[in-house]
Scaffold this motif. Structure first.
Motif, PDB file in Angstrom:
ATOM      1  N   GLU A   1       0.585  -1.254   0.473  1.00 60.90           N
ATOM      2  CA  GLU A   1       0.070  -0.220  -0.287  1.00 60.90           C
ATOM      3  C   GLU A   1       0.900   1.342  -0.313  1.00 60.90           C
ATOM      4  N   ASN A   2       1.937   0.938   0.629  1.00 61.50           N
ATOM      5  CA  ASN A   2       2.495   2.237   0.780  1.00 61.50           C
ATOM      6  C   ASN A   2       4.045   2.417  -0.307  1.00 61.50           C
ATOM      7  N   THR A   3       3.752   1.770  -1.452  1.00 62.15           N
ATOM      8  CA  THR A   3       4.918   1.179  -2.420  1.00 62.15           C
ATOM      9  C   THR A   3       4.491   2.659  -3.964  1.00 62.15           C
ATOM     10  N   PRO A   4       5.157   3.014  -4.225  1.00 61.76           N
ATOM     11  CA  PRO A   4       4.483   4.118  -5.526  1.00 61.76           C
ATOM     12  C   PRO A   4       4.568   3.274  -6.748  1.00 61.76           C
ATOM     13  N   PRO A   5       2.840   3.531  -7.851  1.00 62.36           N
ATOM     14  CA  PRO A   5       2.642   2.671  -8.623  1.00 62.36           C
ATOM     15  C   PRO A   5       4.804   3.247  -9.573  1.00 62.36           C
ATOM     16  N   VAL A   6       4.585   2.377 -10.215  1.00 63.09           N
ATOM     17  CA  VAL A   6       5.585   1.903 -11.242  1.00 63.09           C
ATOM     18  C   VAL A   6       4.709   2.237 -12.885  1.00 63.09           C
ATOM     19  N   ARG A   7       5.542   2.641 -13.711  1.00 63.39           N
ATOM     20  CA  ARG A   7       4.555   3.506 -14.526  1.00 63.39           C
ATOM     21  C   ARG A   7       5.659   4.848 -14.985  1.00 63.39           C
ATOM     22  N   LEU A   8       5.904   4.572 -16.886  1.00 64.18           N
ATOM     23  CA  LEU A   8       5.925   5.318 -18.268  1.00 64.18           C
ATOM     24  C   LEU A   8       5.333   6.725 -17.322  1.00 64.18           C
ATOM     25  N   LEU A   9       6.617   8.021 -17.299  1.00 66.26           N
ATOM     26  CA  LEU A   9       6.282   9.225 -16.682  1.00 66.26           C
ATOM     27  C   LEU A   9       5.138   9.391 -18.270  1.00 66.26           C
ATOM     28  N   THR A  10       4.459  10.521 -17.601  1.00 68.87           N
ATOM     29  CA  THR A  10       3.111  10.579 -18.521  1.00 68.87           C
ATOM     30  C   THR A  10       4.378  12.601 -19.133  1.00 68.87           C
ATOM     31  N   PRO A  11       4.001  12.840 -20.812  1.00 67.82           N
ATOM     32  CA  PRO A  11       4.517  13.953 -20.989  1.00 67.82           C
ATOM     33  C   PRO A  11       4.578  15.417 -20.319  1.00 67.82           C
ATOM     34  N   ALA A  12       3.718  15.349 -19.386  1.00 71.87           N
ATOM     35  CA  ALA A  12       3.361  16.065 -18.273  1.00 71.87           C
ATOM     36  C   ALA A  12       4.663  16.101 -17.628  1.00 71.87           C
ATOM     37  N   GLU A  13       4.637  14.600 -17.054  1.00 68.50           N
ATOM     38  CA  GLU A  13       5.818  14.806 -16.157  1.00 68.50           C
ATOM     39  C   GLU A  13       7.559  14.999 -16.653  1.00 68.50           C
ATOM     40  N   LEU A  14       7.902  13.555 -17.577  1.00 69.63           N
ATOM     41  CA  LEU A  14       8.795  14.090 -18.419  1.00 69.63           C
ATOM     42  C   LEU A  14       8.983  15.565 -18.489  1.00 69.63           C
ATOM     43  N   ALA A  15       8.399  16.719 -19.260  1.00 70.39           N
ATOM     44  CA  ALA A  15       8.389  18.271 -19.192  1.00 70.39           C
ATOM     45  C   ALA A  15       8.866  18.428 -17.748  1.00 70.39           C
ATOM     46  N   VAL A  16       8.011  18.019 -16.920  1.00 72.14           N
ATOM     47  CA  VAL A  16       8.522  19.000 -15.408  1.00 72.14           C
ATOM     48  C   VAL A  16      10.718  18.567 -15.648  1.00 72.14           C
ATOM     49  N   CYS A  17      10.340  16.548 -15.642  1.00 70.72           N
ATOM     50  CA  CYS A  17      12.264  16.494 -15.579  1.00 70.72           C
ATOM     51  C   CYS A  17      12.919  17.117 -16.042  1.00 70.72           C
ATOM     52  N   ILE A  18      12.839  17.625 -17.155  1.00 70.04           N
ATOM     53  CA  ILE A  18      13.361  17.673 -18.310  1.00 70.04           C
ATOM     54  C   ILE A  18      14.193  19.656 -17.763  1.00 70.04           C
ATOM     55  N   LYS A  19      12.694  19.915 -17.741  1.00 66.91           N
ATOM     56  CA  LYS A  19      13.091  21.543 -17.329  1.00 66.91           C
ATOM     57  C   LYS A  19      14.083  21.988 -16.004  1.00 66.91           C
ATOM     58  N   VAL A  20      14.086  21.339 -14.974  1.00 72.75           N
ATOM     59  CA  VAL A  20      14.353  20.989 -13.076  1.00 72.75           C
ATOM     60  C   VAL A  20      16.095  21.104 -13.735  1.00 72.75           C
TER      61      VAL A  20
ATOM     62  N   GLN B   1      17.302  26.530 -22.722  1.00 73.33           N
ATOM     63  CA  GLN B   1      17.279  24.966 -23.949  1.00 73.33           C
ATOM     64  C   GLN B   1      17.939  25.224 -25.147  1.00 73.33           C
ATOM     65  N   GLU B   2      18.498  26.072 -25.755  1.00 72.54           N
ATOM     66  CA  GLU B   2      19.884  26.237 -26.831  1.00 72.54           C
ATOM     67  C   GLU B   2      20.708  25.399 -26.774  1.00 72.54           C
ATOM     68  N   GLN B   3      21.975  25.728 -24.711  1.00 72.57           N
ATOM     69  CA  GLN B   3      22.729  25.022 -24.815  1.00 72.57           C
ATOM     70  C   GLN B   3      22.330  23.976 -24.506  1.00 72.57           C
ATOM     71  N   LEU B   4      21.574  22.991 -24.293  1.00 77.45           N
ATOM     72  CA  LEU B   4      20.594  21.425 -23.940  1.00 77.45           C
ATOM     73  C   LEU B   4      20.439  21.347 -25.437  1.00 77.45           C
ATOM     74  N   ALA B   5      19.596  21.933 -26.171  1.00 72.49           N
ATOM     75  CA  ALA B   5      19.985  21.537 -27.285  1.00 72.49           C
ATOM     76  C   ALA B   5      21.225  21.031 -27.910  1.00 72.49           C
ATOM     77  N   VAL B   6      22.023  21.431 -27.912  1.00 70.00           N
ATOM     78  CA  VAL B   6      23.390  21.177 -28.866  1.00 70.00           C
ATOM     79  C   VAL B   6      23.876  20.876 -28.462  1.00 70.00           C
ATOM     80  N   ILE B   7      23.695  20.536 -26.143  1.00 70.87           N
ATOM     81  CA  ILE B   7      24.176  19.316 -25.917  1.00 70.87           C
ATOM     82  C   ILE B   7      23.995  17.734 -26.561  1.00 70.87           C
ATOM     83  N   ALA B   8      22.658  17.625 -26.450  1.00 73.64           N
ATOM     84  CA  ALA B   8      21.788  16.461 -26.682  1.00 73.64           C
ATOM     85  C   ALA B   8      22.232  16.572 -27.978  1.00 73.64           C
TER      86      ALA B   8
ATOM     87  N   ARG C   1      17.489  21.487 -16.419  1.00 72.49           N
ATOM     88  CA  ARG C   1      17.791  21.961 -17.082  1.00 72.49           C
ATOM     89  C   ARG C   1      18.038  23.390 -16.039  1.00 72.49           C
ATOM     90  N   ASP C   2      17.678  23.523 -15.500  1.00 75.12           N
ATOM     91  CA  ASP C   2      17.652  24.707 -14.473  1.00 75.12           C
ATOM     92  C   ASP C   2      19.008  23.901 -13.382  1.00 75.12           C
TER      93      ASP C   2
END
Length: 230
Positions: A5-24, A33-40, A26-27
């Motif tokens: 009951e205390n174990t978080p569900p395992v699932r793929l990130l939603t596009p919205a969650e991925l967006a938050v992760c990438i911004k975090v 965003q331009e620097q990240l684009a070049v590096i990636a 990067r920040d």
């Protein structure tokens, strides 16, 4: 108690969650965003779309994971155990309590490093990422030379100080050709000795950190308290 009951569900990130992760991510590195684009190796419009919550394909996720130096470049394509928001907040508060954050000041010249020898009592220096044998050796040689210079600074003539700065400059230049960029920060601390813990000794700690060239952050964190044996 049912532990599942205390174990978080395992699932793929939603596009919205991925967006938050990438911004975090990067920040945290103070990249645009331009620097990240070049590096990636991505189009800046692709980065913008990901951060806007558009779906990202597997290759885009791999490129972003590689840019952020994930050990597993498929990490963003795999299911995650997503902790609840209160746990994430508590983890951030605990991190902030246990760490102090500094501005990462570019260290580009031997003259800078020579001047830091006049103000630092000790240093804590390392390469932030695995750079390879030659880079490791050159960084270690630079910091050993710096410590020897700092410890015997009073014995140097002005001409010898200029020569020492030139020697450190040569090492910094070689590190740059090896893909290493240096940043530094200074921190005032109180050292407590085991013999007399009630009489702490003030010290100025110099941090010299090596980052991959082009991936230098504007901030870095280090533990609030460190066990140093003198």
């Amino acid at each position: 108690m049912n532990t599942t009951e205390n174990t978080p569900p395992v699932r793929l990130l939603t596009p919205a969650e991925l967006a938050v992760c990438i911004k975090v991510f990067r920040d945290a590195r103070q990249w645009t965003q331009e620097q990240l684009a070049v590096i990636a190796g991505l189009n800046v419009r692709t980065v913008q779309r990901v951060e806007q919550g558009w779906p990202a394909d597997a290759d885009t996720c791999r490129a972003l994971a590689s840019a952020f130096d994930f050990l597993d470049i498929d990490a963003l394509n795999k299911p995650f155990a997503i902790p609840p928001e209160d746990e994430l907040k508590a983890a951030q508060e605990q991190f902030d309590l246990e760490h102090v954050t500094f501005a990462a000041i570019p260290l580009t010249t031997g003259k800078q490093l020579a001047e830091l020898a006049q103000t630092s009592t000790m240093d804590m220096s390392e390469l932030a990422f695995e750079m390879g044998g030659e880079a490791d050796k050159r960084f270690a040689a630079l910091m050993e030379y710096f410590r020897n210079y700092r410890d015997a600074l009073d014995a140097y003539t002005e001409a010898e100080k200029r020569e020492a700065a030139d020697t450190m400059q040569a090492n910094i230049d070689v590190l740059k050709t090896l893909g290493v960029s240096l940043c530094y920060a200074e921190r005032q601390v109180l050292l407590k000795g085991s013999s007399d813990p009630d009489r702490p000794m003030p010290a100025n700690v110099l941090y010299v950190i090596g980052f991959p060239l082009g991936k230098e952050p504007k901030l870095f964190a280090t533990p609030t308290s460190v066990d140093i044996r003198l």
